[in-house]
Design a protein around this motif. Structure first.
Motif, PDB file in Angstrom:
ATOM      1  N   VAL A  74       0.865  -1.168   0.000  1.00  0.00           N
ATOM      2  CA  VAL A  74       0.000   0.000   0.000  1.00  0.00           C
ATOM      3  C   VAL A  74       0.908   1.226   0.000  1.00  0.00           C
ATOM      4  CG1 VAL A  74      -0.235  -0.211   2.508  1.00  0.00           C
ATOM      5  CG2 VAL A  74      -1.767   1.300   1.253  1.00  0.00           C
ATOM      6  N   ARG A  75       1.196   1.724  -1.175  1.00  0.00           N
ATOM      7  CA  ARG A  75       2.082   2.876  -1.289  1.00  0.00           C
ATOM      8  C   ARG A  75       1.771   3.622  -2.571  1.00  0.00           C
ATOM      9  NH1 ARG A  75       6.378   1.853  -4.916  1.00  0.00           N
ATOM     10  NH2 ARG A  75       6.404  -0.308  -5.619  1.00  0.00           N
ATOM     11  N   PRO A  76       1.916   4.923  -2.543  1.00  0.00           N
ATOM     12  CA  PRO A  76       1.755   5.700  -3.769  1.00  0.00           C
ATOM     13  C   PRO A  76       3.036   5.674  -4.582  1.00  0.00           C
ATOM     14  CG  PRO A  76       2.222   7.140  -1.941  1.00  0.00           C
ATOM     15  CD  PRO A  76       2.141   5.754  -1.362  1.00  0.00           C
ATOM     16  N   GLU A  77       2.957   6.135  -5.821  1.00  0.00           N
ATOM     17  CA  GLU A  77       4.163   6.255  -6.628  1.00  0.00           C
ATOM     18  C   GLU A  77       5.104   7.252  -5.965  1.00  0.00           C
ATOM     19  OE1 GLU A  77       3.279   7.248 -10.624  1.00  0.00           O
ATOM     20  OE2 GLU A  77       1.938   5.544 -10.956  1.00  0.00           O
ATOM     21  N   GLY A  78       6.390   6.944  -6.008  1.00  0.00           N
ATOM     22  CA  GLY A  78       7.358   7.851  -5.411  1.00  0.00           C
ATOM     23  C   GLY A  78       7.620   7.576  -3.947  1.00  0.00           C
ATOM     24  N   ALA A  79       6.943   6.581  -3.375  1.00  0.00           N
ATOM     25  CA  ALA A  79       7.182   6.217  -1.981  1.00  0.00           C
ATOM     26  C   ALA A  79       7.740   4.803  -1.919  1.00  0.00           C
ATOM     27  CB  ALA A  79       5.895   6.311  -1.156  1.00  0.00           C
ATOM     28  N   ASP A  80       8.425   4.504  -0.840  1.00  0.00           N
ATOM     29  CA  ASP A  80       9.100   3.218  -0.690  1.00  0.00           C
ATOM     30  C   ASP A  80       8.360   2.335   0.307  1.00  0.00           C
ATOM     31  OD1 ASP A  80      11.201   4.030  -2.402  1.00  0.00           O
ATOM     32  OD2 ASP A  80      12.107   5.141  -0.750  1.00  0.00           O
ATOM     33  N   LEU A  81       8.425   1.024   0.065  1.00  0.00           N
ATOM     34  CA  LEU A  81       7.754   0.030   0.895  1.00  0.00           C
ATOM     35  C   LEU A  81       8.742  -1.061   1.266  1.00  0.00           C
ATOM     36  CD1 LEU A  81       4.925  -1.354   1.830  1.00  0.00           C
ATOM     37  CD2 LEU A  81       5.246  -2.695  -0.246  1.00  0.00           C
ATOM     38  N   VAL A  82       8.710  -1.487   2.524  1.00  0.00           N
ATOM     39  CA  VAL A  82       9.526  -2.617   2.976  1.00  0.00           C
ATOM     40  C   VAL A  82       8.588  -3.624   3.648  1.00  0.00           C
ATOM     41  CG1 VAL A  82      11.454  -3.366   4.405  1.00  0.00           C
ATOM     42  CG2 VAL A  82      11.507  -1.105   3.325  1.00  0.00           C
ATOM     43  N   ALA A  83       8.688  -4.888   3.261  1.00  0.00           N
ATOM     44  CA  ALA A  83       7.766  -5.896   3.777  1.00  0.00           C
ATOM     45  C   ALA A  83       8.413  -7.271   3.694  1.00  0.00           C
ATOM     46  CB  ALA A  83       6.472  -5.888   2.965  1.00  0.00           C
TER      47      ALA A  83
END
Length: 341
Positions: A149-158
């Motif tokens: 669940v992230r917008p473009e330009g944001a980073d996600l770690v999972a």
């Protein structure tokens, strides 16, 4: 006595102010020898960072925020501890913010409610949609944890919840279990975490040639151990018969073990049980709990790597990073030969 400055430390150590700044801010690209040299001067002079002055000079405070749903959940309490340690090692202070899964609180976190106090935010959203996050986060440097669940330009770690759940099912099947249930997802609409874990549960059944039977899935109304105990106990009383159980989290597994014991059932003799999160309590249960263990240190390191890069002005598309996990095998679902980790 006049306040000790970065310049004083630099002159004492015989290095540049930039090098001192890099050491004080915890940047990793400093040699161990140089870090030791500068730290010796910091300790000798009694230097303490001037947060107010640094904020005026650089617009930064070297303070980060970690926003998460519920500190009462052992996983988030332990994850907050890991983040605190990793931040301290990098020269950051950490502000903890409990959102309780409330949209307004999550929005405040991604808007940078502490604007002017923190340099960036790591958030584990529970209810916000990508569109809401994208619309509200503004210029705040944000890294997301959890599901995609992230917008473009944001980073996600999972971690890979789907794969981890399938591996847990495979472990149960290797023990000869053929009626494998799932406990702990929400009644009604599932959270994103539950959705991925139940997807992995179904994939795991398919991979080992077992049919999916929705009657073997037990939801709980309240997301704690007591809620899981009550839901699983009712299911057992109503005739549920399983020989393996994957739980959404360790709290659900704790509830399942108690419900079983109250009915004369034991793990793994009657039902082999696998939890999720490998909280500290899991190893002290009787039987000790087999549990999916996310690599929380790698998760914190990866999140802070990307947050620091965004704070430094890194542009570009968002990046999704998957960190590792393992199945920590305890007595509730041992290896086929009966051994445990």
């Amino acid at each position: 006595m006049d306040r000790v400055t970065l310049q004083d430390v630099a002159e004492h150590a015989g290095v540049s102010m930039k090098t001192v700044s890099n050491v004080v801010r915890g940047y990793r690209h400093v040699s161990d020898a140089m870090r030791t040299r500068v730290q010796a001067s910091v300790d000798a002079l009694g230097y303490r960072p001037n947060v107010s002055g640094r904020r005026l000079a650089t617009g930064r405070t070297d303070m980060l925020a970690f926003a998460f749903p519920d500190l009462r959940r052992p996983y988030f309490a332990e994850l907050a501890h890991v983040f605190s340690e990793v931040c301290a090692a990098r020269g950051y202070q950490l502000l903890l913010e409990e959102t309780a899964g409330v949209p307004g609180a999550e929005l405040s976190a991604v808007r940078g409610r502490e604007a002017g106090v923190v340099d960036g935010v790591v958030i584990h959203p529970q209810v916000l949609t990508p569109a809401e996050i994208d619309r509200e986060r503004g210029d705040t440097a944000v890294v997301f944890l959890g599901e995609d669940v992230r917008p473009e330009g944001a980073d996600l770690v999972a971690i890979d919840n789907v794969r981890a759940a399938a591996e847990a099912v495979a472990h149960l099947a290797a023990l000869g279990r053929h009626r494998i249930g799932f406990l702990g997802h929400e009644v009604g609409e599932q959270s994103r975490t539950s959705a991925f874990r139940t997807e992995g549960y179904r994939d795991g059944l398919s991979a080992v040639g077992l049919p999916f039977d929705p009657s073997l899935m037990v939801a709980r109304e309240i997301g704690d151990a007591r809620g899981a105990e009550e839901a699983f106990g009712r299911a057992l009383d109503d005739g549920l018969r399983i020989d393996g159980l994957l739980c959404r989290d360790d709290l659900a597994a704790v509830g399942a073990l108690r419900a079983m014991r109250l009915r004369g059932l034991e793990a793994p003799r009657d039902v082999a049980v696998v939890g999720w999160d490998a909280i500290g309590l899991a190893a002290s249960l009787v039987p000790s709990l087999t549990s999916v263990a996310p690599d929380t240190v790698a998760l914190a390191e990866a999140a802070l790597d990307r947050l620091q890069e965004r704070i430094e002005g890194r542009p570009g598309e968002g990046r999704a990073v998957t960190v590792g996990h393992r199945l920590l095998v305890g007595e509730s679902a041992p290896y086929p030969d009966g051994s445990v980790d």
